[in-house]
Design a protein around this motif. Sequence first.
Motif, PDB file in Angstrom:
ATOM      1  N   ALA A 105      -0.022   8.801   5.382  1.00 23.75           N
ATOM      2  CA  ALA A 105       0.056   8.470   6.799  1.00 23.75           C
ATOM      3  C   ALA A 105       1.487   8.192   7.255  1.00 23.75           C
ATOM      4  CB  ALA A 105      -0.811   7.241   7.078  1.00 23.75           C
ATOM      5  N   LEU A 106       2.423   8.172   6.308  1.00 25.87           N
ATOM      6  CA  LEU A 106       3.825   7.914   6.627  1.00 25.87           C
ATOM      7  C   LEU A 106       4.662   9.055   6.039  1.00 25.87           C
ATOM      8  CD1 LEU A 106       5.438   5.642   8.047  1.00 25.87           C
ATOM      9  CD2 LEU A 106       5.863   4.666   5.781  1.00 25.87           C
ATOM     10  N   PRO A 107       4.606  10.244   6.658  1.00 29.49           N
ATOM     11  CA  PRO A 107       5.261  11.417   6.061  1.00 29.49           C
ATOM     12  C   PRO A 107       6.777  11.407   6.247  1.00 29.49           C
ATOM     13  CG  PRO A 107       4.292  11.996   8.163  1.00 29.49           C
ATOM     14  CD  PRO A 107       3.882  10.571   7.894  1.00 29.49           C
ATOM     15  N   SER A 108       7.461  12.057   5.311  1.00 26.07           N
ATOM     16  CA  SER A 108       8.908  12.244   5.396  1.00 26.07           C
ATOM     17  C   SER A 108       9.285  13.357   4.435  1.00 26.07           C
ATOM     18  CB  SER A 108       9.670  10.966   5.051  1.00 26.07           C
ATOM     19  OG  SER A 108      11.066  11.221   5.026  1.00 26.07           O
ATOM     20  N   ALA A 109       9.482  14.547   4.964  1.00 19.07           N
ATOM     21  CA  ALA A 109       9.833  15.680   4.116  1.00 19.07           C
ATOM     22  C   ALA A 109      11.148  15.449   3.374  1.00 19.07           C
ATOM     23  CB  ALA A 109       9.904  16.956   4.960  1.00 19.07           C
ATOM     24  N   PRO A 110      12.193  14.873   4.011  1.00 14.93           N
ATOM     25  CA  PRO A 110      13.441  14.636   3.278  1.00 14.93           C
ATOM     26  C   PRO A 110      13.266  13.677   2.095  1.00 14.93           C
ATOM     27  CG  PRO A 110      13.815  14.499   5.640  1.00 14.93           C
ATOM     28  CD  PRO A 110      12.340  14.541   5.444  1.00 14.93           C
ATOM     29  N   VAL A 111      12.519  12.603   2.313  1.00 16.16           N
ATOM     30  CA  VAL A 111      12.309  11.648   1.224  1.00 16.16           C
ATOM     31  C   VAL A 111      11.461  12.278   0.120  1.00 16.16           C
ATOM     32  CG1 VAL A 111      11.275   9.428   0.586  1.00 16.16           C
ATOM     33  CG2 VAL A 111      12.591   9.639   2.703  1.00 16.16           C
ATOM     34  N   SER A 113       0.837  -1.203   0.000  1.00 23.07           N
ATOM     35  CA  SER A 113       0.000   0.000   0.000  1.00 23.07           C
ATOM     36  C   SER A 113       0.870   1.252   0.000  1.00 23.07           C
ATOM     37  CB  SER A 113      -0.914   0.014   1.229  1.00 23.07           C
ATOM     38  OG  SER A 113      -0.142   0.169   2.407  1.00 23.07           O
ATOM     39  N   ALA A 114       0.248   2.393  -0.229  1.00 25.42           N
ATOM     40  CA  ALA A 114       0.977   3.648  -0.343  1.00 25.42           C
ATOM     41  C   ALA A 114       1.678   4.056   0.947  1.00 25.42           C
ATOM     42  CB  ALA A 114       0.022   4.761  -0.789  1.00 25.42           C
ATOM     43  N   ASP A 115       1.203   3.553   2.070  1.00 24.25           N
ATOM     44  CA  ASP A 115       1.781   3.941   3.356  1.00 24.25           C
ATOM     45  C   ASP A 115       2.517   2.791   4.042  1.00 24.25           C
ATOM     46  OD1 ASP A 115       0.796   6.636   3.329  1.00 24.25           O
ATOM     47  OD2 ASP A 115      -1.190   5.830   3.764  1.00 24.25           O
ATOM     48  N   ALA A 116       2.883   1.772   3.260  1.00 25.76           N
ATOM     49  CA  ALA A 116       3.577   0.627   3.839  1.00 25.76           C
ATOM     50  C   ALA A 116       5.053   0.920   4.092  1.00 25.76           C
ATOM     51  CB  ALA A 116       3.438  -0.586   2.936  1.00 25.76           C
ATOM     52  N   THR A 117       5.674   1.653   3.160  1.00 25.97           N
ATOM     53  CA  THR A 117       7.083   2.029   3.304  1.00 25.97           C
ATOM     54  C   THR A 117       7.260   3.474   2.830  1.00 25.97           C
ATOM     55  OG1 THR A 117       7.836   1.430   1.065  1.00 25.97           O
ATOM     56  CG2 THR A 117       7.722  -0.351   2.714  1.00 25.97           C
ATOM     57  N   LEU A 118       8.425   4.030   3.098  1.00 26.05           N
ATOM     58  CA  LEU A 118       8.696   5.410   2.688  1.00 26.05           C
ATOM     59  C   LEU A 118       8.950   5.555   1.191  1.00 26.05           C
ATOM     60  CD1 LEU A 118      10.963   6.776   5.582  1.00 26.05           C
ATOM     61  CD2 LEU A 118       8.555   7.288   5.129  1.00 26.05           C
ATOM     62  N   VAL A 119       9.100   4.433   0.478  1.00 27.53           N
ATOM     63  CA  VAL A 119       9.341   4.536  -0.967  1.00 27.53           C
ATOM     64  C   VAL A 119       8.184   3.937  -1.768  1.00 27.53           C
ATOM     65  CG1 VAL A 119      11.844   4.656  -0.814  1.00 27.53           C
ATOM     66  CG2 VAL A 119      10.735   2.419  -0.883  1.00 27.53           C
ATOM     67  N   ALA A 120       7.015   3.860  -1.158  1.00 23.00           N
ATOM     68  CA  ALA A 120       5.823   3.401  -1.871  1.00 23.00           C
ATOM     69  C   ALA A 120       5.132   4.598  -2.521  1.00 23.00           C
ATOM     70  CB  ALA A 120       4.864   2.708  -0.909  1.00 23.00           C
ATOM     71  N   PRO A 121       4.816   4.516  -3.821  1.00 22.85           N
ATOM     72  CA  PRO A 121       4.117   5.625  -4.484  1.00 22.85           C
ATOM     73  C   PRO A 121       2.680   5.753  -4.004  1.00 22.85           C
ATOM     74  CG  PRO A 121       5.169   4.146  -6.081  1.00 22.85           C
ATOM     75  CD  PRO A 121       5.151   3.441  -4.754  1.00 22.85           C
ATOM     76  N   ALA A 122       2.136   6.960  -4.080  1.00 15.20           N
ATOM     77  CA  ALA A 122       0.721   7.180  -3.757  1.00 15.20           C
ATOM     78  C   ALA A 122      -0.161   6.461  -4.774  1.00 15.20           C
ATOM     79  CB  ALA A 122       0.418   8.669  -3.746  1.00 15.20           C
ATOM     80  N   ILE A 179       5.936   9.053  -5.241  1.00 16.78           N
ATOM     81  CA  ILE A 179       6.544   8.727  -3.948  1.00 16.78           C
ATOM     82  C   ILE A 179       6.637  10.001  -3.117  1.00 16.78           C
ATOM     83  CG2 ILE A 179       8.700   8.050  -2.799  1.00 16.78           C
ATOM     84  CD1 ILE A 179       9.158   6.047  -5.067  1.00 16.78           C
ATOM     85  N   GLY A 180       7.042  11.098  -3.769  1.00 20.82           N
ATOM     86  CA  GLY A 180       7.111  12.390  -3.088  1.00 20.82           C
ATOM     87  C   GLY A 180       5.761  12.826  -2.553  1.00 20.82           C
ATOM     88  N   VAL A 181       4.730  12.679  -3.377  1.00 19.17           N
ATOM     89  CA  VAL A 181       3.381  13.065  -2.945  1.00 19.17           C
ATOM     90  C   VAL A 181       2.948  12.237  -1.740  1.00 19.17           C
ATOM     91  CG1 VAL A 181       0.946  13.072  -3.598  1.00 19.17           C
ATOM     92  CG2 VAL A 181       2.674  13.874  -5.224  1.00 19.17           C
ATOM     93  N   ALA A 182       3.208  10.927  -1.785  1.00 19.47           N
ATOM     94  CA  ALA A 182       2.810  10.057  -0.678  1.00 19.47           C
ATOM     95  C   ALA A 182       3.490  10.442   0.629  1.00 19.47           C
ATOM     96  CB  ALA A 182       3.135   8.603  -1.021  1.00 19.47           C
ATOM     97  N   ARG A 183       4.727  10.923   0.531  1.00 20.63           N
ATOM     98  CA  ARG A 183       5.470  11.291   1.745  1.00 20.63           C
ATOM     99  C   ARG A 183       5.065  12.665   2.282  1.00 20.63           C
ATOM    100  NH1 ARG A 183       5.860   7.000   0.602  1.00 20.63           N
ATOM    101  NH2 ARG A 183       4.227   7.081   2.201  1.00 20.63           N
ATOM    102  N   LEU A 184       4.375  13.437   1.473  1.00 20.56           N
ATOM    103  CA  LEU A 184       3.878  14.733   1.942  1.00 20.56           C
ATOM    104  C   LEU A 184       2.434  14.652   2.416  1.00 20.56           C
ATOM    105  CD1 LEU A 184       5.247  17.259  -0.722  1.00 20.56           C
ATOM    106  CD2 LEU A 184       6.082  16.911   1.614  1.00 20.56           C
ATOM    107  N   ASP A 185       1.661  13.740   1.810  1.00 21.63           N
ATOM    108  CA  ASP A 185       0.224  13.754   2.030  1.00 21.63           C
ATOM    109  C   ASP A 185      -0.315  12.397   2.506  1.00 21.63           C
ATOM    110  OD1 ASP A 185      -2.265  15.027   2.022  1.00 21.63           O
ATOM    111  OD2 ASP A 185      -2.766  14.228   0.042  1.00 21.63           O
TER     112      ASP A 185
END
Length: 265
Positions: A227-233, A43-52, A219-225
């Motif tokens: 359940a698993l956010p990461s601004a650096p990623v 799923s999109a929030d399973a890891t930090l490199v999963a796309p939305a 991947i960037g969008v998923a990390r901004l928006d």
Amino acid sequence: MAADRVRQIAVIAAAAAAVVGAVVGSGLLGGTSIARAAGGALSADATLVAPAGPAFAVWSVIYAGLVLYAIWQALPSQASRARQRVAGYWMAASLLLNAAWILVVQAGLLVLSVVVIAALLVVLVVTFARLIARPGGTTADAVLFDGVAGLYLGWVMVATVANVAAGLTAAGFDGFGWSAHAWGLAVVAVVALLGCALALWDGGRLAPAASSAWGLAWIGVARLDGALPSAPVAAAAFAAAALIVLVAVAARVAHRSRPSRRTRR
């Protein structure tokens, strides 16, 4: 020749299997969708490199292109062409591996899914290399062969990395003490390196660059928006997407500006 007809039928059958697999993977036939299969490991929030989720809309374009390619290659005019002969069975293999990956994920066999998608990536690299070695020269070749194979390869490259990350996470990999954010940055850097290397190798073909950049951007969008956010990623993913496109454009310009062999004589 009979061998050409067998190859054409094999590609058609493989394309049909891939489409059926896609329908099953979507959950339309009552099965579990890919995002929810294997315990949600993909799923999109399973890891930090999963796309939305919206990133996977690219599959609609890829599948449409693959179906059109399968129809086109089955035409009598395409039967004995060298390009079809050297790449046809490789394309068929990629379609079967695609369907197999969906079935494996549906069965919850996440480790096996990593093996299958890695094999798919290798098959697509070989296919693309064979096409590059034998330029087509027609619009149909550019769109239905090089374009479709390029989109397919670029996306699977990103999907492979995401699948490996999901498999490691599900297996309890502790990251050797690195934080998840550090690993996310490292993985994005690897994808950027692979995307740029591919662009330089293939002379700046836009299809693989566009699809890999698409995956990175989501991947960037998923990390901004998500359940698993990461601004650096997120920042790294957006930068990597832009870099791949820029390198592809630069490589394309450089490739086209080189004098041909005929001109140099």
